[in-house]
Design an enzyme around this catalytic site. Structure first.
Site, PDB file in Angstrom:
ATOM      1  N   CYS A   2       0.864  -1.191   0.000  1.00  0.00           N
ATOM      2  CA  CYS A   2       0.000   0.000   0.000  1.00  0.00           C
ATOM      3  C   CYS A   2       0.896   1.234   0.000  1.00  0.00           C
ATOM      4  CB  CYS A   2      -0.946   0.149   1.204  1.00  0.00           C
ATOM      5  SG  CYS A   2      -2.401  -0.907   1.130  1.00  0.00           S
TER       6      CYS A   2
HETATM    7  N1  GLN Z   1      -1.327  -3.171   2.261  1.00  0.00           N
HETATM    8  C1  GLN Z   1      -1.909  -2.358   3.103  1.00  0.00           C
HETATM    9  O1  GLN Z   1      -1.272  -1.512   3.726  1.00  0.00           O
HETATM   10  C2  GLN Z   1      -3.388  -2.608   3.322  1.00  0.00           C
HETATM   11  C3  GLN Z   1      -4.094  -1.717   4.304  1.00  0.00           C
HETATM   12  C4  GLN Z   1      -5.294  -2.384   4.949  1.00  0.00           C
HETATM   13  N2  GLN Z   1      -4.890  -3.467   5.808  1.00  0.00           N
HETATM   14  C5  GLN Z   1      -6.291  -2.858   3.905  1.00  0.00           C
HETATM   15  O2  GLN Z   1      -6.346  -4.018   3.581  1.00  0.00           O
HETATM   16  O3  GLN Z   1      -7.030  -2.062   3.406  1.00  0.00           O
END
Ligand code: GLN
Length: 295
Positions: A2
């Protein structure tokens, strides 16, 4: 992965370029999250209007804005994006939201506020920013996210930013390990999540702390106590811009500050083309420290 980005403009001269700069920063982070993307943008409130960021497949937004205008007795502006739209409606927020709920209970309220607009969708940042004309937007701050889902489905509803109260938005890089426990606690207090996304729990938790009287910094410190996992969080309100990382700080983040702006990104190359960045103070936010800027 992300990718997250944020830009808090101190100087009004840069306000016309908010969307252009933020969209370029988010595009740089595309490789960190190809699933879905979104931004929350803040501009000066106009005439006490409430901005409603809405989503509803196949919805006739012009008809909805006409109905809403008739109910409120004043003109409602609409910006149509196809399956999503931003409406600007005059009136007391509670009354506007109640009218919307009555007229279109099936519509998703992606965000609302006097200053904030939220757009998000499935797909890469470049396509989404083009579709929602993010590059044309002026304003004083914004945050963005490009997602690689860790916890839940890849849909518009599960994508970031999450906007849990008026003019508040939150993006997250990382994953929480106890969202179910915190979600249950929030439910006992009457706070309900719309999705099963871990980040939504954190967003609603922060909003609940603020609703209960905490300032934003204290609300974020409560996240450190109550939520386990990995996170770099960016949170904005109408007046504030905040960054916080967990105690391991394994999710990357870098801040560049000049007299003109504060910029945050998961990786430096998203900041590299910002004006005057060569003279910026550049630093990595330390673990468990809440950084806030207020306008
Ligand atoms: N890869 C991430 O940082 C994902 C952020 C969060 N856990 C989501 O799934 O939206």
């Amino acid at each position: 992965m992300c990718g997250i980005v944020g830009l808090h403009l101190k100087t009004p001269e840069l306000h016309p370029r908010l969307g252009e700069l933020l969209a370029a920063m988010l595009d740089c982070m595309s490789s960190r999250g190809p699933d879905s993307a979104g931004v929350a943008l803040y501009r000066e409130p106009s005439d006490g209007r409430l901005r409603l960021s809405l989503r509803g497949d196949g919805r006739d937004w012009d008809a909805l804005s006409r109905d809403l205008a008739a109910d409120l007795g004043a003109a409602v502006e609409v910006e149509n994006f196809g399956d999503a739209a931003t409406l600007a409606a005059p009136g007391e927020p509670g009354r506007v939201l109640a009218a919307l709920e009555r007229m279109a209970p099936d519509i998703a309220l992606v965000g609302h506020g006097r200053a904030m607009e939220v757009v998000k969708d499935v797909g890469p940042p470049r396509d989404i920013c083009a579709h929602y004309r993010v590059g044309e937007r002026a304003g004083y701050q914004g945050i963005g996210h490009t997602r690689m889902a860790t916890e839940s489905a890849v849909t518009t509803e599960h994508s970031h930013p999450f906007a849990p109260r008026a003019d508040m938005s939150l993006v997250h890089n990382g994953s929480f390990s106890n969202p179910a426990t915190v979600r249950r606690r929030l439910e006992r207090e009457g706070i309900h999540c719309v999705t099963d996304n871990d980040t939504e729990v954190a967003a609603r938790f922060v909003a609940h702390q603020v609703d209960s009287g905490a300032d934003l910094s204290d609300a974020l410190r409560m996240v450190l106590k109550e939520l386990d996992g990995f996170f770099t969080l960016l949170v904005t309100t109408e007046t504030q811009f905040a960054v916080m990382r967990d105690s391991f700080a394994c999710k990357p983040a870098v801040i560049a500050e000049t007299d003109d702006y504060v910029a945050v990104a998961s990786e430096y190359h998203a900041l590299a083309d910002l004006p005057g960045v060569a003279d910026a103070t550049v630093f990595e936010p330390v673990p468990e420290e809440v950084y806030t800027w207020t306008r």
